[in-house]
Design a protein around this motif. Structure first.
Motif, PDB file in Angstrom:
ATOM      1  N   ILE A   1      34.203 -23.165  -4.260  1.00  0.00           N
ATOM      2  CA  ILE A   1      33.977 -23.184  -5.711  1.00  0.00           C
ATOM      3  C   ILE A   1      32.585 -22.663  -6.043  1.00  0.00           C
ATOM      4  O   ILE A   1      32.418 -21.850  -6.968  1.00  0.00           O
ATOM      5  N   THR A   2      31.568 -23.121  -5.300  1.00  0.00           N
ATOM      6  CA  THR A   2      30.214 -22.644  -5.583  1.00  0.00           C
ATOM      7  C   THR A   2      30.075 -21.160  -5.270  1.00  0.00           C
ATOM      8  O   THR A   2      29.337 -20.454  -5.956  1.00  0.00           O
ATOM      9  N   GLY A   3      30.800 -20.684  -4.258  1.00  0.00           N
ATOM     10  CA  GLY A   3      30.794 -19.247  -3.971  1.00  0.00           C
ATOM     11  C   GLY A   3      31.328 -18.454  -5.150  1.00  0.00           C
ATOM     12  O   GLY A   3      30.780 -17.413  -5.528  1.00  0.00           O
ATOM     13  N   GLY A   4      32.400 -18.947  -5.762  1.00  0.00           N
ATOM     14  CA  GLY A   4      32.942 -18.293  -6.948  1.00  0.00           C
ATOM     15  C   GLY A   4      32.001 -18.377  -8.134  1.00  0.00           C
ATOM     16  O   GLY A   4      31.846 -17.420  -8.900  1.00  0.00           O
ATOM     17  N   ALA A   5      31.341 -19.526  -8.289  1.00  0.00           N
ATOM     18  CA  ALA A   5      30.401 -19.705  -9.400  1.00  0.00           C
ATOM     19  C   ALA A   5      29.209 -18.763  -9.277  1.00  0.00           C
ATOM     20  O   ALA A   5      28.644 -18.338 -10.291  1.00  0.00           O
ATOM     21  N   LEU A   6      28.847 -18.430  -8.054  1.00  0.00           N
ATOM     22  CA  LEU A   6      27.703 -17.530  -7.858  1.00  0.00           C
ATOM     23  C   LEU A   6      27.983 -16.130  -8.404  1.00  0.00           C
ATOM     24  O   LEU A   6      27.056 -15.420  -8.782  1.00  0.00           O
TER      25      LEU A   6
ATOM     26  N   ILE B   1      25.972 -12.433 -12.672  1.00  0.00           N
ATOM     27  CA  ILE B   1      26.103 -11.698 -13.936  1.00  0.00           C
ATOM     28  C   ILE B   1      24.959 -12.084 -14.878  1.00  0.00           C
ATOM     29  O   ILE B   1      24.408 -11.227 -15.580  1.00  0.00           O
ATOM     30  N   LEU B   2      24.566 -13.358 -14.867  1.00  0.00           N
ATOM     31  CA  LEU B   2      23.420 -13.788 -15.681  1.00  0.00           C
ATOM     32  C   LEU B   2      22.136 -13.105 -15.238  1.00  0.00           C
ATOM     33  O   LEU B   2      21.333 -12.689 -16.082  1.00  0.00           O
ATOM     34  N   VAL B   3      21.936 -13.007 -13.940  1.00  0.00           N
ATOM     35  CA  VAL B   3      20.742 -12.324 -13.422  1.00  0.00           C
ATOM     36  C   VAL B   3      20.759 -10.858 -13.842  1.00  0.00           C
ATOM     37  O   VAL B   3      19.738 -10.313 -14.283  1.00  0.00           O
TER      38      VAL B   3
ATOM     39  N   TRP C   1      19.877 -10.574 -17.499  1.00  0.00           N
ATOM     40  CA  TRP C   1      18.442 -10.730 -17.694  1.00  0.00           C
ATOM     41  C   TRP C   1      17.701  -9.445 -17.321  1.00  0.00           C
ATOM     42  O   TRP C   1      16.805  -9.000 -18.038  1.00  0.00           O
ATOM     43  N   LEU C   2      18.082  -8.822 -16.197  1.00  0.00           N
ATOM     44  CA  LEU C   2      17.435  -7.572 -15.780  1.00  0.00           C
ATOM     45  C   LEU C   2      17.727  -6.429 -16.748  1.00  0.00           C
ATOM     46  O   LEU C   2      16.833  -5.624 -17.058  1.00  0.00           O
ATOM     47  N   ILE C   3      18.953  -6.366 -17.230  1.00  0.00           N
ATOM     48  CA  ILE C   3      19.306  -5.329 -18.207  1.00  0.00           C
ATOM     49  C   ILE C   3      18.511  -5.545 -19.492  1.00  0.00           C
ATOM     50  O   ILE C   3      18.008  -4.587 -20.094  1.00  0.00           O
ATOM     51  N   ALA C   4      18.379  -6.806 -19.909  1.00  0.00           N
ATOM     52  CA  ALA C   4      17.601  -7.102 -21.107  1.00  0.00           C
ATOM     53  C   ALA C   4      16.141  -6.711 -20.916  1.00  0.00           C
ATOM     54  O   ALA C   4      15.511  -6.168 -21.831  1.00  0.00           O
TER      55      ALA C   4
ATOM     56  N   GLY D   1      22.936 -25.411 -13.407  1.00  0.00           N
ATOM     57  CA  GLY D   1      24.184 -25.348 -12.638  1.00  0.00           C
ATOM     58  C   GLY D   1      24.185 -24.196 -11.652  1.00  0.00           C
ATOM     59  O   GLY D   1      24.663 -24.338 -10.515  1.00  0.00           O
ATOM     60  N   TYR D   2      23.647 -23.061 -12.066  1.00  0.00           N
ATOM     61  CA  TYR D   2      23.564 -21.906 -11.156  1.00  0.00           C
ATOM     62  C   TYR D   2      22.632 -22.214  -9.987  1.00  0.00           C
ATOM     63  O   TYR D   2      22.943 -21.890  -8.842  1.00  0.00           O
TER      64      TYR D   2
END
Length: 131
Positions: free
Chosen positions: A31-36, A41-43, A46-49, A75-76
């Motif tokens: 589950i944590t592997g999937g959450a990563l 995508i959040l990282v 942030w980089l795109i922003a 959570g991440y």
């Protein structure tokens, strides 16, 4: 198809097995592997922003600073730490250690405690460095 002699299914599934710590931690590792994936995508967001411009970066930074954003980041962080600890456990097994049932169970029970403690340490250090 049932086993005629014991009246049990030939291929048990999760409804048959009693959850044990090693099984639960194996499921949590997946589950944590999937959450990563979603956290990555959040990282990327942030980089795109950051590369887009100050206005968009300020908006993303504002969002990550809200309660919802911080809960997502917490959570991440926990998923990253928990998955890393699970990976270290698997690496230990790859080296041929930790197969004893008692030790394996103790290690599985220690994983959530260690991952939560390390996540809290990371966040406390981050806040101390920030202010």
């Amino acid at each position: 198809m049932a086993n005629v002699t014991n009246k049990r299914p030939l291929s048990p599934h999760l409804q048959i097995y009693k959850p044990i710590p090693t099984m639960v931690m194996s499921i949590m590792h997946r589950i944590t592997g999937g959450a990563l994936y979603f956290g990555t995508i959040l990282v990327a967001w942030w980089l795109i922003a950051a590369s887009t411009g100050a206005t968009y970066f300020d908006w993303v930074s504002w969002f990550m600073g809200t309660i919802i954003g911080r809960l997502i980041l917490f959570g991440y962080t926990w998923a990253l730490v928990h998955h890393m600890i699970g990976g270290l456990r698997h690496f230990m097994w790859d080296l041929g250690y930790g197969f004893d049932k008692g030790f394996s169970t103790k290690l599985a029970k220690a994983m959530p405690v260690a991952s939560i403690a390390l996540t809290l340490v990371i966040w406390v250090i981050a806040y101390l460095v920030r202010y």
